[in-house]
Motif scaffolding. Structure first.
Motif: not given
Length: 579
Positions: A122-148
């Motif tokens: 995905l490009p640097e400027t990509f604005q992820p949906s919640r589903a994609t945000a979860l994929r990013i978090a899982q890639t980084l082993d994050a426990n929580y995501i803060v969206i705003g």
């Protein structure tokens, strides 16, 4: 992000735990003793993995402002001038990450996030949906995501944020902050405090302390910094970052970003100077450790091996990860020193890294131990059979003057030891967190009064560096260990004073004095009375401080200020009316 980026982070944070764990094998056997102590005081359901449950990914905030109504950001330009507020997208994660880190969480950096996007194609400027945000978090082993998101109406800014619980796929209610755009940093600080309290209801640092964090940073410098880290053109990035450091010379994040760009551009002498502006590794701050590591590399590549060796040694004293120890050894070896012990330490800390075995082999041969050198070379080739340099060294005939058989020894044309060029930021942060937990376990074994004294001393060091959040956390922990600690109450009084909560500062100072006469408590009261123009009381408070410590420069300077104020014509009637 290109694969060759010198600051690229691994995609799975917990994979770095292996390196972090290996580090502690070298810590004089402390870990086994202290882990047992920590387990006796920990709750039965706590997770043994450092950082578990506290890894956060803060995504850029969405700009919901109508482009037609984007007005002056109040950081520069006249009123009613239309400006682009997109820079606030990245401003939010920068501030929130800093505050979350101070609160004891493990926030993922912008570089972590960019790597995850690159990993997912995905490009640097990509604005992820919640589903994609979860994929990013899982890639980084994050426990929580803060969206705003944020909306600007004139000079008023509205910030909104939610927390996504990755494991439970749960979305928190929305948290909102409103205020003037010129108060962006305090607004984000308040938002961070409310999010932290949502993540950890037991968190006890006051909101006023959060709002005061970073109070010395000018907003226009911060804007230039954000523009500097988000521009794609290197010259433009450096131009913005230079503006940031010109405006705020103590802005360490801007210096670190500048130094990284200079390092990537092979301007090593300039990079070494910029890295030195960030902070000293002795603080234990991950940012300072990172700067120390790359300062060592910059000096190494500049040919200044003596200063490079000192730079790596300073980092290794705090966090002796194998890449740091290896580079310290390489710098010493380039100076003609025997670095075998350090190479052994690096190899023992991470026996799966071929380069450490190779370096040890080269150094052993250089000092005449050909047999062990060949053993280490064999191990290096076992780990990386395609290493042509190691093969050549192993198979090259030995000089006629040597006693070993040809083909079984290195010779005088050995290659030089290899430098580790990549800073594993995730591993460093994991290891720093583990080091903190080991220290906490050690302190937990001490009597309450001694534990409080040591916690107060550490908190005072943080206060001297302007780290209000960390200082308050330390003083709160000290009071939890010993509620009668005058030093901890006096420290909290100073934190409250710097945060602008004068009533709370006075209360804490008085609480300290009820327990024991205390220099810092008297000085807090003297400054508060001086600010309130209660000059005789300020003089009395300062007198008590000087009695406790006649050598105190702070008390003497305050005395001069009070006396000067009392001697002014405007103060004499008020002074005379006071008993």
């Amino acid at each position: 992000m290109p694969a060759s980026h010198p600051f690229r982070f691994p995609s799975r944070i917990h994979r770095n735990l292996r390196t972090a764990l290996l580090l502690f094998v070298a810590l004089c056997g402390l870990i086994s003793i202290l882990t047992a102590s920590a387990q006796s005081s920990a709750s039965s359901d706590s997770d043994a993995t450092p950082g578990s449950g506290r890894i956060l990914l803060v995504l850029p905030f969405d700009n919901l402002t109508d482009p037609a109504t984007q007005l002056n950001s109040a950081t520069n330009g006249p009123a009613n001038e239309q400006v682009n507020l997109d820079w606030l997208r990245e401003a939010a994660p920068e501030i929130l990450n800093s505050r979350f880190g101070s609160a004891g969480f493990l926030p993922l950096t912008r570089e972590d996030r960019l790597y995850a996007l690159d990993h997912l194609g995905l490009p640097e400027t990509f604005q992820p949906s919640r589903a994609t945000a979860l994929r990013i978090a899982q890639t980084l082993d994050a426990n929580y995501i803060v969206i705003g998101n944020y909306t600007a109406t004139g000079a008023t800014l509205t910030l909104k944020a939610r927390i996504v619980d990755v494991a439970n796929l749960r979305l928190s209610e929305e948290i909102t902050e409103n205020g003037e755009i010129s108060q962006l940093i305090p607004l984000l600080n308040s938002l961070a405090w409310r999010l932290t309290r949502k993540l950890d209801p037991s968190f006890s640092v006051a909101e006023e302390t959060f709002r005061a964090a970073g109070s010395g940073l000018r907003l226009d410098a911060f804007e230039q910094y954000i523009r500097g880290i988000t521009e794609h053109d290197t010259d433009e990035r450096l131009r913005h970052l230079k503006k940031a450091t010109d405006i705020s010379p103590d802005f360490t994040a801007a210096w670190l970003a500048t130094a990284k760009l200079q390092f990537a551009s092979q301007q090593f002498e300039l990079a070494a100077v910029s890295f030195s502006k960030v902070g000293k590794p002795a603080t234990g701050d991950p940012e300072d450790l990172e700067a120390g590591f790359y300062r060592g590399l910059s000096l190494m590549f500049s040919g200044n091996y003596a200063r490079a060796e000192d730079a790596f040694a300073a980092v290794a004293r705090v966090l002796p990860l194998p890449e740091v120890v290896n580079n310290e050894a390489v710098a010493g070896s380039r100076r003609g020193h025997d670095a075998i012990a350090l190479f052994r330490q690096a190899s023992a800390a991470d026996p799966t890294d071929e380069d450490y075995h190779f370096n040890l082999a080269v150094s052993l041969h250089r000092h005449g131990d050909n047999a062990e050198a060949l053993t280490e070379l064999a191990q290096a080739l076992k780990l990386r059979p395609s290493d042509s340099e190691a093969k050549a060294a192993q198979n090259k005939p030995q000089p006629a003057t040597a006693s070993a058989e040809p083909g079984n020894s290195l010779n005088s044309t050995d290659p030089i030891e290899r430098i580790k060029r990549t800073y594993n930021g995730a591993a460093f942060r994991q290891a720093a967190l583990m080091l903190s937990q080991v220290e906490s376990a050690r302190l937990a074994a001490l009597p309450g009064s001694e534990r409080a004294a040591r916690l107060s001393k550490s908190a005072h060091e943080k206060l001297d560096r302007g780290l209000l959040l960390e200082a308050e956390s330390g003083y709160q922990a000290a009071l939890a260990a010993d509620a009668h600690s005058a030093e901890a109450h006096a420290g909290l009084a100073q934190v409250r004073e710097r945060a602008g909560d004068n009533d709370a500062a006075r209360k804490e100072a008085q609480a300290a004095l009820e327990r024991q006469p205390n220099l810092d408590a008297y000085l807090v009261l003297a400054r508060l009375d001086l600010a309130a123009n209660h000059l005789p009381q300020a003089r009395e408070d300062d007198d008590q401080a000087i009695k406790l410590d006649p050598t105190s420069r702070t008390a003497k300077d305050l005395r001069k200020t009070i006396d000067s104020r009392m001697e002014s014509p405007a103060a004499k009637p008020e002074s005379a009316s006071k008993p």
